[in-house]
Design an enzyme around this catalytic site. Sequence first.
Site, PDB file in Angstrom:
ATOM      1  N   ARG A 110      66.876  45.106  85.433  1.00 18.99           N
ATOM      2  CA  ARG A 110      68.316  45.054  85.705  1.00 18.99           C
ATOM      3  C   ARG A 110      69.070  46.110  84.896  1.00 18.99           C
ATOM      4  O   ARG A 110      69.917  45.763  84.057  1.00 18.99           O
ATOM      5  CB  ARG A 110      68.866  43.655  85.381  1.00 18.99           C
ATOM      6  CG  ARG A 110      68.217  42.543  86.180  1.00 18.99           C
ATOM      7  CD  ARG A 110      68.802  41.184  85.855  1.00 18.99           C
ATOM      8  NE  ARG A 110      68.754  40.850  84.447  1.00 18.99           N
ATOM      9  CZ  ARG A 110      67.685  40.359  83.815  1.00 18.99           C
ATOM     10  NH1 ARG A 110      66.551  40.176  84.469  1.00 18.99           N
ATOM     11  NH2 ARG A 110      67.746  40.066  82.538  1.00 18.99           N
ATOM     12  N   GLU A 116      52.989  68.991  99.907  1.00 21.34           N
ATOM     13  CA  GLU A 116      52.620  70.190 100.664  1.00 21.34           C
ATOM     14  C   GLU A 116      53.122  70.071 102.109  1.00 21.34           C
ATOM     15  O   GLU A 116      53.661  71.030 102.685  1.00 21.34           O
ATOM     16  CB  GLU A 116      51.088  70.367 100.680  1.00 21.34           C
ATOM     17  CG  GLU A 116      50.452  70.556  99.306  1.00 21.34           C
ATOM     18  CD  GLU A 116      50.060  69.247  98.634  1.00 21.34           C
ATOM     19  OE1 GLU A 116      50.794  68.244  98.812  1.00 21.34           O
ATOM     20  OE2 GLU A 116      49.050  69.234  97.919  1.00 21.34           O
ATOM     21  N   ALA A 174      45.432  39.851  72.641  1.00 24.50           N
ATOM     22  CA  ALA A 174      44.218  39.874  73.459  1.00 24.50           C
ATOM     23  C   ALA A 174      43.977  41.275  74.025  1.00 24.50           C
ATOM     24  O   ALA A 174      42.853  41.778  74.022  1.00 24.50           O
ATOM     25  CB  ALA A 174      44.341  38.854  74.590  1.00 24.50           C
ATOM     26  N   ALA A 202      59.876  36.165  67.279  1.00 24.24           N
ATOM     27  CA  ALA A 202      60.718  34.999  67.582  1.00 24.24           C
ATOM     28  C   ALA A 202      60.969  34.273  66.261  1.00 24.24           C
ATOM     29  O   ALA A 202      60.271  34.514  65.265  1.00 24.24           O
ATOM     30  CB  ALA A 202      60.006  34.072  68.572  1.00 24.24           C
ATOM     31  N   HIS A 221      52.990  63.962 101.815  1.00 25.16           N
ATOM     32  CA  HIS A 221      52.699  64.592 100.529  1.00 25.16           C
ATOM     33  C   HIS A 221      53.567  65.853 100.382  1.00 25.16           C
ATOM     34  O   HIS A 221      54.114  66.357 101.369  1.00 25.16           O
ATOM     35  CB  HIS A 221      51.218  64.938 100.425  1.00 25.16           C
ATOM     36  CG  HIS A 221      50.355  63.719 100.234  1.00 25.16           C
ATOM     37  ND1 HIS A 221      49.023  63.784  99.936  1.00 25.16           N
ATOM     38  CD2 HIS A 221      50.656  62.392 100.292  1.00 25.16           C
ATOM     39  CE1 HIS A 221      48.519  62.554  99.808  1.00 25.16           C
ATOM     40  NE2 HIS A 221      49.499  61.697 100.030  1.00 25.16           N
ATOM     41  N   TRP A 262      68.980  37.018  70.932  1.00 31.26           N
ATOM     42  CA  TRP A 262      68.376  38.299  71.209  1.00 31.26           C
ATOM     43  C   TRP A 262      68.040  38.955  69.883  1.00 31.26           C
ATOM     44  O   TRP A 262      68.860  38.937  68.972  1.00 31.26           O
ATOM     45  CB  TRP A 262      69.333  39.239  71.970  1.00 31.26           C
ATOM     46  CG  TRP A 262      69.647  38.715  73.342  1.00 31.26           C
ATOM     47  CD1 TRP A 262      70.804  38.169  73.755  1.00 31.26           C
ATOM     48  CD2 TRP A 262      68.778  38.733  74.485  1.00 31.26           C
ATOM     49  NE1 TRP A 262      70.739  37.849  75.092  1.00 31.26           N
ATOM     50  CE2 TRP A 262      69.494  38.185  75.569  1.00 31.26           C
ATOM     51  CE3 TRP A 262      67.471  39.171  74.698  1.00 31.26           C
ATOM     52  CZ2 TRP A 262      68.935  38.051  76.844  1.00 31.26           C
ATOM     53  CZ3 TRP A 262      66.934  39.033  75.967  1.00 31.26           C
ATOM     54  CH2 TRP A 262      67.661  38.481  77.029  1.00 31.26           C
TER      55      TRP A 262
HETATM   56  N1  NAP Z   1      60.308  39.456  71.030  1.00 27.46           N
HETATM   57  C1  NAP Z   1      59.586  39.709  72.092  1.00 27.46           C
HETATM   58  O1  NAP Z   1      59.483  40.847  72.544  1.00 27.46           O
HETATM   59  C2  NAP Z   1      58.891  38.575  72.783  1.00 27.46           C
HETATM   60  C3  NAP Z   1      58.287  38.786  74.027  1.00 27.46           C
HETATM   61  C4  NAP Z   1      57.609  37.736  74.620  1.00 27.46           C
HETATM   62  C5  NAP Z   1      57.539  36.514  73.972  1.00 27.46           C
HETATM   63  N2  NAP Z   1      58.137  36.338  72.767  1.00 27.46           N
HETATM   64  C6  NAP Z   1      58.067  35.054  72.070  1.00 27.46           C
HETATM   65  O2  NAP Z   1      56.691  34.688  71.970  1.00 27.46           O
HETATM   66  C7  NAP Z   1      56.615  33.270  71.907  1.00 27.46           C
HETATM   67  C8  NAP Z   1      55.498  32.812  72.812  1.00 27.46           C
HETATM   68  O3  NAP Z   1      54.279  33.228  72.250  1.00 27.46           O
HETATM   69  P1  NAP Z   1      52.886  32.987  72.935  1.00 27.46           P
HETATM   70  O4  NAP Z   1      51.851  33.699  72.140  1.00 27.46           O
HETATM   71  O5  NAP Z   1      52.707  31.540  73.213  1.00 27.46           O
HETATM   72  O6  NAP Z   1      53.125  33.670  74.336  1.00 27.46           O
HETATM   73  P2  NAP Z   1      52.209  34.351  75.418  1.00 27.46           P
HETATM   74  O7  NAP Z   1      51.267  35.333  74.822  1.00 27.46           O
HETATM   75  O8  NAP Z   1      53.136  34.825  76.447  1.00 27.46           O
HETATM   76  O9  NAP Z   1      51.382  33.145  76.056  1.00 27.46           O
HETATM   77  C9  NAP Z   1      50.288  32.608  75.431  1.00 27.46           C
HETATM   78  C10 NAP Z   1      49.494  31.819  76.451  1.00 27.46           C
HETATM   79  O10 NAP Z   1      48.979  32.684  77.437  1.00 27.46           O
HETATM   80  C11 NAP Z   1      47.693  32.206  77.870  1.00 27.46           C
HETATM   81  N3  NAP Z   1      46.776  33.301  77.640  1.00 27.46           N
HETATM   82  C12 NAP Z   1      46.702  34.384  78.413  1.00 27.46           C
HETATM   83  N4  NAP Z   1      45.762  35.226  77.972  1.00 27.46           N
HETATM   84  C13 NAP Z   1      45.227  34.660  76.882  1.00 27.46           C
HETATM   85  C14 NAP Z   1      44.189  35.052  75.999  1.00 27.46           C
HETATM   86  N5  NAP Z   1      43.506  36.170  76.160  1.00 27.46           N
HETATM   87  N6  NAP Z   1      43.921  34.254  74.938  1.00 27.46           N
HETATM   88  C15 NAP Z   1      44.599  33.114  74.772  1.00 27.46           C
HETATM   89  N7  NAP Z   1      45.573  32.687  75.594  1.00 27.46           N
HETATM   90  C16 NAP Z   1      45.874  33.451  76.651  1.00 27.46           C
HETATM   91  C17 NAP Z   1      47.427  30.945  77.082  1.00 27.46           C
HETATM   92  O11 NAP Z   1      47.905  29.878  77.857  1.00 27.46           O
HETATM   93  P3  NAP Z   1      47.053  29.074  78.953  1.00 27.46           P
HETATM   94  O12 NAP Z   1      46.655  27.797  78.296  1.00 27.46           O
HETATM   95  O13 NAP Z   1      48.040  28.863  80.042  1.00 27.46           O
HETATM   96  O14 NAP Z   1      45.887  29.880  79.378  1.00 27.46           O
HETATM   97  C18 NAP Z   1      48.305  31.113  75.871  1.00 27.46           C
HETATM   98  O15 NAP Z   1      48.673  29.896  75.296  1.00 27.46           O
HETATM   99  C19 NAP Z   1      57.967  32.736  72.326  1.00 27.46           C
HETATM  100  O16 NAP Z   1      58.634  32.216  71.207  1.00 27.46           O
HETATM  101  C20 NAP Z   1      58.703  33.936  72.846  1.00 27.46           C
HETATM  102  O17 NAP Z   1      60.075  33.875  72.590  1.00 27.46           O
HETATM  103  C21 NAP Z   1      58.813  37.333  72.169  1.00 27.46           C
END
Ligand code: NAP
Length: 359
Positions: free
Chosen positions: A232, A76, A297, A187, A74, A195
């Site tokens: 990265r 100190e 969520a 997206a 720590h 991107w």
């Molecule tokens: N632009 C950005 O910053 C960015 C970042 C990340 C993603 N994205 C885009 O987001 C899209 C994906 O969206 P998404 O909503 O499917 O992704 P996500 O939130 O990463 O995954 C959703 C999945 O997570 C699980 N899950 C975990 N906690 C949950 C909860 N509390 N309630 C419901 N499901 C929960 C479920 O699958 P299970 O059935 O496995 O439980 C659900 O289908 C893609 O097109 C990606 O390119 C964009």
Amino acid sequence: MPDDARARARDDAPGAVTEASPGPLTAAEGMDRAVALARRGPAYGPNPRVGCVLLAADGTVLGEGWHRGAGTPHAEVAAIADAAARGSDIAGATAVVTLEPCAHTGRTGPCVDALTQASIGTVVYAVADPGDASSGGGEVLRGRGIRATLVPHEGAHALNRRWLAAMRAHRPYVIAKWASTLDGRMAAADGTSFWITGEEAREHAHRVRASVDAIAVGTGTVMIDDPSLTARPGGKQADHQPLRVVVGHTDTTGKRVWEGGGAVAIDSRDPHEILAQLWAREVRTLIVEGGPTLLSAFLRAGLVDELNAYIAPALLGAGPSVVDDLGIGTMADSLRGQAVTSERLGADTLVTALLTEGV
Ligand SMILES: NC(=O)c1ccc[n+]([C@@H]2O[C@H](COP(=O)([O-])OP(=O)(O)OC[C@H]3O[C@@H](n4cnc5c(N)ncnc54)[C@H](OP(=O)(O)O)[C@@H]3O)[C@@H](O)[C@H]2O)c1
């Protein structure tokens, strides 16, 4: 000890300061110096960043140190070792510390004992330790006849703002991070998101990744984007890699996130349960990087402390929005950020805001 041997011993001392210390300091200047030293420690990890300066009655710096991360001495103890290497007499000295000295044995021994054994006369600290086990050091020191005083210092508080919030809440500090278009799309309609933002914004996000303990995404993002989720900055793997966390029920075996170790699956959709599991793994700062289902969520559960929105000057018109229904029906109930900042990163803008009180 000859001067060159003394210098070598000093450089080898844990948390030793290798450049010349400043001249005589007041206690307030000593705290500024201690904050500057603390900044050299890592922002990630289970421990806070702490700096310590030992001052003689005339303000001469007798020893300095800072904490270099979990398992290392720590601040100190590092400062006392530095003083010993310099050959300084620290009996009756003032220890200026950015955080209340700890009173417990963790990976290392209690700092209150090290200060007592070193015959320190006065301790000035800037922030009370909120840790269940480690707090109360000021009281212990006073009980041993050492003058120990809390003198609040904004810089010392800011240094560990996220860590302090995590310790008070007994859960990781949560940053919700995303990249979106001006019309709030994460997206395109076909799921592509590479991107949205430009190179400068992505470089910034990599540097932030390298400063936290963990990054979480839902299984949807892993299946669609197949991200590696590593930090990265400058195009190189950072020395410190955050724990990569995949949340949800789906089996994502074979995806890139599992390459090279350092990833974990949490088979739960409950944000409270997810944070409890990560807290047990000593995660203090977590970035939830999406996608919209996972972000929503965490927001619905009231478990987001900070927003980091990278916004590109682009429009998509269709595709997933940053968040789904949050159960907010009227403007008066909207989630409003505080302490809002914005920063231009190339053509993009990073907007940060705090969502929880008192962090
Ligand atoms: N632009 C950005 O910053 C960015 C970042 C990340 C993603 N994205 C885009 O987001 C899209 C994906 O969206 P998404 O909503 O499917 O992704 P996500 O939130 O990463 O995954 C959703 C999945 O997570 C699980 N899950 C975990 N906690 C949950 C909860 N509390 N309630 C419901 N499901 C929960 C479920 O699958 P299970 O059935 O496995 O439980 C659900 O289908 C893609 O097109 C990606 O390119 C964009």
